[in-house]
Design a protein around this motif. Sequence first.
Motif, PDB file in Angstrom:
ATOM      1  N   ASP A  96       0.831  -1.202   0.000  1.00 27.00           N
ATOM      2  CA  ASP A  96       0.000   0.000   0.000  1.00 27.00           C
ATOM      3  C   ASP A  96       0.869   1.257   0.000  1.00 27.00           C
ATOM      4  OD1 ASP A  96      -2.618   1.428   0.399  1.00 27.00           O
ATOM      5  OD2 ASP A  96      -1.626   2.016   2.265  1.00 27.00           O
ATOM      6  N   LEU A  97       1.947   1.241   0.779  1.00 30.38           N
ATOM      7  CA  LEU A  97       2.827   2.411   0.831  1.00 30.38           C
ATOM      8  C   LEU A  97       3.550   2.632  -0.498  1.00 30.38           C
ATOM      9  CD1 LEU A  97       4.417   2.192   4.404  1.00 30.38           C
ATOM     10  CD2 LEU A  97       2.700   3.804   3.580  1.00 30.38           C
ATOM     11  N   ARG A  98       3.950   1.553  -1.155  1.00 27.41           N
ATOM     12  CA  ARG A  98       4.589   1.694  -2.467  1.00 27.41           C
ATOM     13  C   ARG A  98       3.633   2.355  -3.461  1.00 27.41           C
ATOM     14  NH1 ARG A  98       6.326  -3.847  -1.339  1.00 27.41           N
ATOM     15  NH2 ARG A  98       8.543  -3.856  -0.761  1.00 27.41           N
ATOM     16  N   GLN A  99       2.370   1.919  -3.434  1.00 21.89           N
ATOM     17  CA  GLN A  99       1.370   2.501  -4.334  1.00 21.89           C
ATOM     18  C   GLN A  99       1.158   3.988  -4.022  1.00 21.89           C
ATOM     19  OE1 GLN A  99      -1.983  -0.073  -3.637  1.00 21.89           O
ATOM     20  NE2 GLN A  99      -1.324  -1.573  -5.161  1.00 21.89           N
ATOM     21  N   ARG A 100       1.105   4.315  -2.742  1.00 23.52           N
ATOM     22  CA  ARG A 100       0.929   5.708  -2.342  1.00 23.52           C
ATOM     23  C   ARG A 100       2.136   6.555  -2.757  1.00 23.52           C
ATOM     24  NH1 ARG A 100      -0.413   5.221   3.896  1.00 23.52           N
ATOM     25  NH2 ARG A 100       0.201   7.425   3.799  1.00 23.52           N
ATOM     26  N   ALA A 101       3.330   5.972  -2.671  1.00 19.84           N
ATOM     27  CA  ALA A 101       4.539   6.696  -3.065  1.00 19.84           C
ATOM     28  C   ALA A 101       4.541   6.981  -4.561  1.00 19.84           C
ATOM     29  CB  ALA A 101       5.779   5.900  -2.665  1.00 19.84           C
ATOM     30  N   VAL A 102       4.109   6.005  -5.358  1.00 26.82           N
ATOM     31  CA  VAL A 102       4.042   6.205  -6.811  1.00 26.82           C
ATOM     32  C   VAL A 102       3.019   7.291  -7.149  1.00 26.82           C
ATOM     33  CG1 VAL A 102       3.405   5.131  -8.999  1.00 26.82           C
ATOM     34  CG2 VAL A 102       4.839   3.885  -7.383  1.00 26.82           C
ATOM     35  N   ARG A 103       1.872   7.255  -6.470  1.00 31.49           N
ATOM     36  CA  ARG A 103       0.857   8.291  -6.704  1.00 31.49           C
ATOM     37  C   ARG A 103       1.405   9.667  -6.324  1.00 31.49           C
ATOM     38  NH1 ARG A 103      -3.034   4.202  -5.205  1.00 31.49           N
ATOM     39  NH2 ARG A 103      -2.799   4.720  -2.993  1.00 31.49           N
ATOM     40  N   ALA A 104       2.138   9.724  -5.217  1.00 34.50           N
ATOM     41  CA  ALA A 104       2.727  10.996  -4.788  1.00 34.50           C
ATOM     42  C   ALA A 104       3.746  11.489  -5.807  1.00 34.50           C
ATOM     43  CB  ALA A 104       3.389  10.826  -3.419  1.00 34.50           C
TER      44      ALA A 104
END
Length: 238
Positions: free
Chosen positions: A158-166
């Motif tokens: 989930d954090l990896r996905q959030r980082a990519v979105r950021a």
Amino acid sequence: MKYLVRQKIALKLLITLLLITSLTGYGQSKNFIDQPYLETTARVDTLVIPDRIYLSILITEADTKGKTSVEKLENKMADKLKTLGIDIEKQLTLTDLGSNFKKYFLRKVDVQKDKEYSLVVYDAVTAGRVIQGLETIGVSNVSLTKTEYSSLEKLKIDLRQRAVRAAKIQAEAMLIPLDQKLGQALFISDLNTGVQNRMAERMVRVQMSKEADIDQPIEIEFEKIKIESTVNVKFAIQ
């Protein structure tokens, strides 16, 4: 003569193959380098409360000066844990069994046995009640061995996905002054997805305060676990 001809043909084929390979690699790198792109790095993190708390419980006849056997202390511990809602078949495991048998031959002292257990509980309140309850039956050798978060791997994703979105949001914002649009991602790298947990593999002795009210659960707060993810993304610029 025929041998020399074959050698020349083979050499020409080898040179041709090397040229084709070189040009192909050049073309691939050229395609990436020649198109305009934007590179950005983003990091996100979060704190979670540990939901697996591991306690080490040592039962030893030395605590009672040999007056109470390990077996009796063990049964008392099991009964106390059951009253606290602990499933001893799932949460309690024996990790070590020992005695001072060697000292018996050297010093002719009484043989005293001990057993060490590992108990996993799922919140700080239960951990406090366990420590308090064991103290009331004379079992005070309790240590905190480590804490964990059960859904760690899912949270990392989930954090990896959030980082990519950021990273995408950052890239889009950077292009606004240029009046250009962001294209597709050309490259994504997971630079770091780490866990900061000082209690991952650390034993801490747990003791009850002498002034503690035995009718009230001990208030224990465990340090939160920090999980963070950092990604690097290269986007094409349209």
